[in-house]
Design a protein around this motif. Sequence first.
Motif, PDB file in Angstrom:
ATOM      1  N   UNK A 153       0.845  -1.195   0.000  1.00 13.02           N
ATOM      2  CA  UNK A 153       0.000   0.000   0.000  1.00 13.02           C
ATOM      3  C   UNK A 153       0.875   1.237   0.000  1.00 13.02           C
ATOM      4  N   UNK A 154       0.270   2.399   0.076  1.00 14.89           N
ATOM      5  CA  UNK A 154       1.028   3.655  -0.027  1.00 14.89           C
ATOM      6  C   UNK A 154       2.032   3.810   1.104  1.00 14.89           C
ATOM      7  N   UNK A 155       1.754   3.168   2.240  1.00 15.60           N
ATOM      8  CA  UNK A 155       2.667   3.255   3.383  1.00 15.60           C
ATOM      9  C   UNK A 155       3.774   2.218   3.335  1.00 15.60           C
ATOM     10  N   UNK A 156       3.766   1.363   2.314  1.00 16.63           N
ATOM     11  CA  UNK A 156       4.800   0.346   2.183  1.00 16.63           C
ATOM     12  C   UNK A 156       4.479  -0.971   2.852  1.00 16.63           C
ATOM     13  N   UNK A 157       3.244  -1.125   3.335  1.00 17.81           N
ATOM     14  CA  UNK A 157       2.847  -2.356   4.007  1.00 17.81           C
ATOM     15  C   UNK A 157       2.121  -3.285   3.036  1.00 17.81           C
ATOM     16  N   UNK A 158       2.228  -4.609   3.228  1.00 18.24           N
ATOM     17  CA  UNK A 158       1.476  -5.537   2.368  1.00 18.24           C
ATOM     18  C   UNK A 158      -0.020  -5.289   2.507  1.00 18.24           C
ATOM     19  N   UNK A 159      -0.768  -5.307   1.411  1.00 18.03           N
ATOM     20  CA  UNK A 159      -2.202  -5.039   1.471  1.00 18.03           C
ATOM     21  C   UNK A 159      -3.020  -6.242   1.925  1.00 18.03           C
ATOM     22  N   UNK A 160      -2.359  -7.358   2.199  1.00 24.93           N
ATOM     23  CA  UNK A 160      -3.020  -8.542   2.733  1.00 24.93           C
ATOM     24  C   UNK A 160      -2.074  -9.242   3.692  1.00 24.93           C
ATOM     25  N   UNK A 161      -2.634  -9.819   4.761  1.00 28.13           N
ATOM     26  CA  UNK A 161      -1.811 -10.557   5.713  1.00 28.13           C
ATOM     27  C   UNK A 161      -2.075 -12.052   5.619  1.00 28.13           C
ATOM     28  N   UNK A 162      -2.618 -12.488   4.496  1.00 25.48           N
ATOM     29  CA  UNK A 162      -2.923 -13.895   4.299  1.00 25.48           C
ATOM     30  C   UNK A 162      -1.666 -14.753   4.257  1.00 25.48           C
ATOM     31  N   UNK A 198       5.265 -16.750  -1.780  1.00 30.16           N
ATOM     32  CA  UNK A 198       5.652 -17.000  -0.390  1.00 30.16           C
ATOM     33  C   UNK A 198       5.678 -15.738   0.465  1.00 30.16           C
ATOM     34  N   UNK A 199       6.341 -14.690  -0.026  1.00 29.32           N
ATOM     35  CA  UNK A 199       6.551 -13.488   0.791  1.00 29.32           C
ATOM     36  C   UNK A 199       5.254 -12.691   0.931  1.00 29.32           C
ATOM     37  N   UNK A 200       5.125 -11.889   1.972  1.00 27.82           N
ATOM     38  CA  UNK A 200       3.928 -11.059   2.139  1.00 27.82           C
ATOM     39  C   UNK A 200       3.714 -10.150   0.926  1.00 27.82           C
ATOM     40  N   UNK A 201       2.490 -10.147   0.397  1.00 27.53           N
ATOM     41  CA  UNK A 201       2.165  -9.303  -0.740  1.00 27.53           C
ATOM     42  C   UNK A 201       2.794  -9.726  -2.044  1.00 27.53           C
ATOM     43  N   UNK A 243      13.162  -7.416  -1.101  1.00 33.83           N
ATOM     44  CA  UNK A 243      12.317  -6.394  -0.502  1.00 33.83           C
ATOM     45  C   UNK A 243      12.621  -6.221   0.972  1.00 33.83           C
ATOM     46  N   UNK A 244      13.059  -7.299   1.613  1.00 31.52           N
ATOM     47  CA  UNK A 244      13.462  -7.241   3.020  1.00 31.52           C
ATOM     48  C   UNK A 244      14.727  -8.063   3.193  1.00 31.52           C
TER      49      UNK A 244
END
Length: 446
Positions: A153-162, A198-201, A243-244
């Motif tokens: 998302x705009x804040x850099x967080x994954x838009x889903x936590x699935x 595998x990775x978030x988002x 990404x991380x």
Amino acid sequence: MSTTQPRAERASQARLAAARLGAEGVDGVVLGWVDNAGITRAKAVPVRQLEHAAEWGVGASPCFDVFLVDDSMTSSPFSHGPDGDLRLVPDLSRLSRLAAQPGWAWAPVDRYAQDGTPHPGCQRRFARRMAEALERRGLAVRAGIEVEWVVTDAAGAPPTDGPAYGMHRVTDLSDYLRDVLRALTEQELTVLQIHPEYAPGQFEVSLAAEGPVEAADTAVLVRHTVRAVSVRHGLRASFAPAISADGVGSGAHLHLSLWRDGQNLGEGGSGPYGLRSEAESFLAGVLAQLPALLALGAPSVASYLRLVPSRWAGAYRCWGLENREAALRLITGSTGAQANAEIKCFDGAANPYLAVGGVLAAGLAGLDAGHGLPAEVHGDPAALGTVERLPTALPEALDAYEKSVMLREALGAQLYAAVLAVRRAEAELFEGRSAEEIIAATRWRY
């Protein structure tokens, strides 16, 4: 439409294409190429200027051969300073209206000198030259490049936590993924599958196999499309290798199969798992050159934050049947026609034309040598302790690249030198930086 056609013929075809695009509401055409740092660069023309662009090309400086990932420049013996100009000539056979960017179309370009001769540093023409060298032997390659990306998302967080590979992610982002599929289909691309990774988002899309240059074109177009759909959903897409610092990265796995007279040479033979002798020698050549090929297929300092053991990144120089830890994974498929090999150690920082062309060159060298594959590796090579690790940092890959006479001859002096200059300069640019600093500097560049 081939860019080797006479100017008048190119202009005539562009005139028809422009009329069609105009009737479809297109105002501008993006003319794109990928530089040696793996960054897609672009110029654009109004649709009414497409005819002139196809006939005469659009000007662009040769300095783009030595651009780095941060938009600074280095130099090579053939590329330096502000002098000179090239012509960008669109290949209208790949002209596509951009479904997620209303009013826009896109075409890849080949680069020429002002006198109309091919630019020796053109990566797309390099890939085509290698494909043509195979064709002269009566051989063809079918290829496809998996596209993996991370969306935030705009804040850099994954838009889903699935969970990884979970339906939860598809549900959370069903509208977004639907629009990706719709846009790709509207652009007449054949999607085989799309799924959470595998990775978030993280997601992946696979496209139908095609010729090697066409597969590279498609990979570029898919990334444009995913990025545009993401923007329209208020999201941001990254195709960067990492990404991380401690997470699983994104690859750009290259699938390919060797064909002769309509027959897939990956089946029906006496070699391992049905490989015919030419296919086995081709793959043996690729495996032999993998350390040097990383300078083309895993070209960023960030690439080596992804290329680590036990993460299905292909960090070891070995092959195996359906072995996702091997750099070269053999896939027999449910039918013989589906048999192919997957190169897992490549990522989205690569210029796909360089990566594809380099692999074809290595395969050609393997055909000339006639070697077979070494012993297969089963299981995780990291647990065996006897399997050669691929380079763990960009300078190591560059050492192998500089020792590869095959790549120097295949690329040609000018393109070989430009790639080397860019890789050296980027290695120096990030020398001493932490993993977090490297990721912060490259996350949104690819």
